[in-house]
Enzyme design. Structure first.
Site, PDB file in Angstrom:
ATOM      1  N   ASP A  37       0.831  -1.194   0.000  1.00 42.64           N
ATOM      2  CA  ASP A  37       0.000   0.000   0.000  1.00 42.64           C
ATOM      3  C   ASP A  37       0.873   1.254   0.000  1.00 42.64           C
ATOM      4  OD1 ASP A  37      -2.715   1.273   0.488  1.00 42.64           O
ATOM      5  OD2 ASP A  37      -1.641   1.970   2.259  1.00 42.64           O
ATOM      6  N   GLU A  75       1.704  -0.398  -5.017  1.00 38.51           N
ATOM      7  CA  GLU A  75       0.744   0.654  -5.316  1.00 38.51           C
ATOM      8  C   GLU A  75       1.589   1.914  -5.507  1.00 38.51           C
ATOM      9  OE1 GLU A  75      -3.458   2.364  -3.610  1.00 38.51           O
ATOM     10  OE2 GLU A  75      -1.796   2.199  -2.191  1.00 38.51           O
TER      11      GLU A  75
END
Length: 705
Positions: A344, A381
């Site tokens: 993330d 990401e």
């Protein structure tokens, strides 16, 4: 609280954490700023026994306590400087979770007791309120448990990823025992495994399963974190997803073993960019009280630098943070058996001390050169909450990336907001983003929807977010949805609008699963799941977020369509090639990829820059598609013609001449509810095919025998 001085052995500093050894447990925790560290053993009645760790080696406080066994609850109290202007927040009144705890028990029950300060967080004195009884506790855990099985090791180019939430995916499943709904064991249940197998996905991407805690804003308003992007412990599976509290490690391993036995890989969505402690006004429950400057990016005044939008930022340039993150990943890769990680806001990991991004930054290099982690699937990401952090296409050769430009380009094309140039790049593997540094098409993880944002159904049903249920007056969630409601906002009974929405959803799914690269689906999209226009239900642990398993005709049709698409992709190597198209001649005598206009001629440079165009033909030569068997042999396939028409009005498309195929067989048609063409009669070269508004047609050009 009681004090005692049991016999304490020195032990050794590494590995960090609590490790059962012969006759006791060795404890080790890092703090370079502490003057003293107390290990606090908590019994079932909440009575505390404090033991000072006298040994300090390499900035690690350590000792072995005889007589302690697995299941013992514990924490740390850190004595040392309290100087917020320098980022130093040692406060022995605050009981701290071990960053290396493999199990964490309990939650924050009194937010006030967790604050390390009185008054202003930057100028006030330290709080003397003891947080014991108001904070989670670490739990000594022994290694072992069910074998996680042999890793499926699916080649990247064969992957179809399925992003799901452990709790939300299984909470309402009618075939699961009640006690297994919403749990790791629920995901391991044969009924769930069978569904995944029939769907055809090869990997599940699990929303955060590291132990997490509710942020202060949620606690103050009586809400809870549902998604889990607020990590408390990087080595502990989230306890609430176990059917029996205290069994989360064993049940997690059982889940991995069941998925591996079915040939399905397990990828974890991991949050190493920030923690649940938030900014300086947030709680002191772990890293902040141990050694804030060693874990967080701080400015010259001791304030947390927020690159994440979540209040704090892990410092990817700190050796202490690098060690914690790589140790966490190795633990889940080895002891817990997972096959890969989706990181993330991964750009943060490439910004040491909060500076500029670099693909060879220390933490990213530590991950990709690790002998264990380099053999797992690594996906970034590629952005954070800042402009500097938007790095789609900017990661190193070892990384796959969530391709945000794929999402935006596909949405824009099908809502009629853009021409053909960008969607052609996305269909063919995004070579503009990934070829320059030696990556392959599968480095592009293609997606149109994910957990944050509209579901597929909502993408074609809403122009605007409807986030009122979140309790933030609509201020949360993006406004850049690139959606189109097909003429009516929200639910409707208009049959024409419903038919168009269904067709648009099929167009988007067809584009996703017929593109070169690694497709990723969001759980429930294939069942026509809605969040009623909410594009950010991060705090909604209810029917808005849970997958509805009840049967409905539209959902059953879309499910059948999705299964057909995934099966078609699996059986057609030319549609999932591991190398970029480069115009190379093939044994057919034609290039490996040719783009066509509706008049049957090849696209010209001027055509690509004509923003009014909405129709594109993509011919893929399957005679030398460069896909290989597991043994390494090159396989041949039929050739394919993909026709995409995003325009509102009908158009006739002239098929290519005979050198591209002796006949073209309709194979997939998004005008039908399940994708099977109404007419499968082979069409001759140069025939004209009638395309109605907004549709996709896939045609097979069989190999000559």
């Amino acid at each position: 609280m009681t004090h005692s001085e049991p016999r304490l052995l020195p032990g050794h500093p590494y590995p960090l954490g609590a490790h059962p050894e012969a006759g006791g447990v060795r404890f080790a925790v890092a703090s370079s700023i502490a003057d003293a560290v107390e290990l606090c053993l908590i019994n079932e009645g909440g009575v505390e026994r404090r033991i000072e760790l006298a040994e300090r080696t390499f900035g690690v406080w350590h000792g072995t306590v005889p007589g302690v066994t697995p299941g013992q609850r514990y924490g740390y109290r850190v004595h040392g400087p309290y100087e917020p202007a320098r980022g130093l927040r040692c406060n022995p009144a605050k009981l701290l979770v071990d960053p290396y705890a493999r199990r964490i028990s309990g939650t924050v029950t009194d937010l006030g007791a967790t604050r390390g300060y009185r008054g202003d967080p930057m100028t006030g004195p330290p709080s003397r309120i003891d947080s014991l009884g108001s904070v989670p506790l670490s739990v000594v855990t022994s290694l072992g448990g069910p074998d996680t099985g042999r890793r499926p090791d699916v080649p990247f180019e064969e992957m179809v990823i399925y992003e799901l939430h452990v709790r939300g995916f299984t909470k309402l499943h009618p075939d699961l025992p009640k006690e297994q709904r919403g749990t790791y064991l629920g995901l391991a249940h044969p009924a769930v495994i069978e569904y995944l197998l029939r769907l055809g996905v090869t990997a599940v991407d699990l929303l955060p399963v590291h132990s997490f805690a509710d942020e202060p804003l949620l606690l103050r308003t009586g809400r809870h974190n549902y998604w889990g992007y607020a990590t408390l412990g990087f080595l502990a599976p989230h306890g609430a997803y176990a059917s029996r509290r205290g069994r989360e490690v064993e049940e997690f391993r059982t889940m991995v073993a069941a998925l591996h036995a079915a040939g399905i890989e397990v990828i974890l969505d991991v949050v190493y960019n920030h923690t649940c402690e938030g900014g300086a006004a947030g709680p002191t429950v772990s890293l902040r009280g141990l050694d804030a400057p060693a874990y967080y990016v701080l400015d010259e005044n001791g304030h947390d630098v927020d690159l994440t939008g979540c209040g704090n930022t892990i410092d990817a340039g700190s050796p202490t943070a690098v060690r914690l993150i790589t140790d966490s990943m190795r633990y889940f890769a080895t002891e817990m058996g997972v096959d890969g990680f989706r990181i993330d806001l991964a750009s943060v990991l490439g910004r040491p001390h909060g500076g500029a991004f670099h693909p060879d930054a220390p933490l990213l290099t530590a991950i990709t050169t690790d002998p264990v982690l380099s053999n797992r699937k690594l996906t970034a990401e590629p952005w954070d909450a800042t402009g500097e952090g938007y790095r789609v296409g900017g990661f190193g050769v070892n990384w796959a990336e969530w391709n945000g430009r794929y999402r935006d380009g596909t949405r824009d094309f099908w809502r009629g907001a853009t021409g053909l140039r960008d969607v052609a790049y996305r269909l063919s593997g995004s070579s503009d983003l990934y070829s320059a540094n030696g990556r392959r098409p599968w480095a592009s993880v293609n997606f149109v929807t994910v957990h944050d944002g509209f579901t597929l159904r909502d993408l074609v049903s809403y122009n605007h977010k409807h986030n009122h249920e979140n309790g933030e007056h609509g201020a949360d969630g993006t406004d850049d949805n690139r959606s189109w409601n097909c003429g009516v906002e929200g639910e409707t009974q208009d049959p024409a609008v419903l038919e168009l929405r269904d067709r648009q959803a099929r167009n988007i799914l067809a584009t996703l699963l017929l593109s070169t690269g690694t497709p990723m689906l969001t759980a429930g999209d294939e069942r026509w799941r809605t969040q009623h226009g909410n594009n950010n239900p991060y705090c909604l642990d209810n029917h808005t977020s849970w997958l509805d398993w009840s049967a409905n005709a539209r959902g059953e049709d879309l499910l059948a369509f999705t299964r057909h698409l995934i099966s078609l992709r699996a059986d057609s190597p030319a549609l999932r090639q591991p190398e970029f198209f480069d115009g190379r001649p093939t044994r057919s005598g034609e290039p490996d990829l040719v783009w066509f206009r509706p008049d049957g001629n090849s696209m010209t440079d001027d055509d690509w820059f004509d923003e009014s165009r909405r129709t594109l033909g993509m011919w893929i030569d399957g005679s030398e598609c460069l896909s290989r068997t597991r043994e390494g042999d090159v396989v041949a396939d039929d050739s394919w013609l993909l026709l995409l028409h995003a325009g509102q009005d009908p158009i006739d498309f002239t098929l290519p001449p005979a050198r591209y195929g002796e006949r073209f067989v309709p194979t997939l048609d998004t005008r039908t509810r399940r994708g099977a063409p109404d007419d499968t009669t082979p069409r001759a070269p140069c025939d004209r095919v009638h395309l109605t508004g907004r549709m996709t047609l896939l045609m097979r050009a069989p190999r000559s025998t």
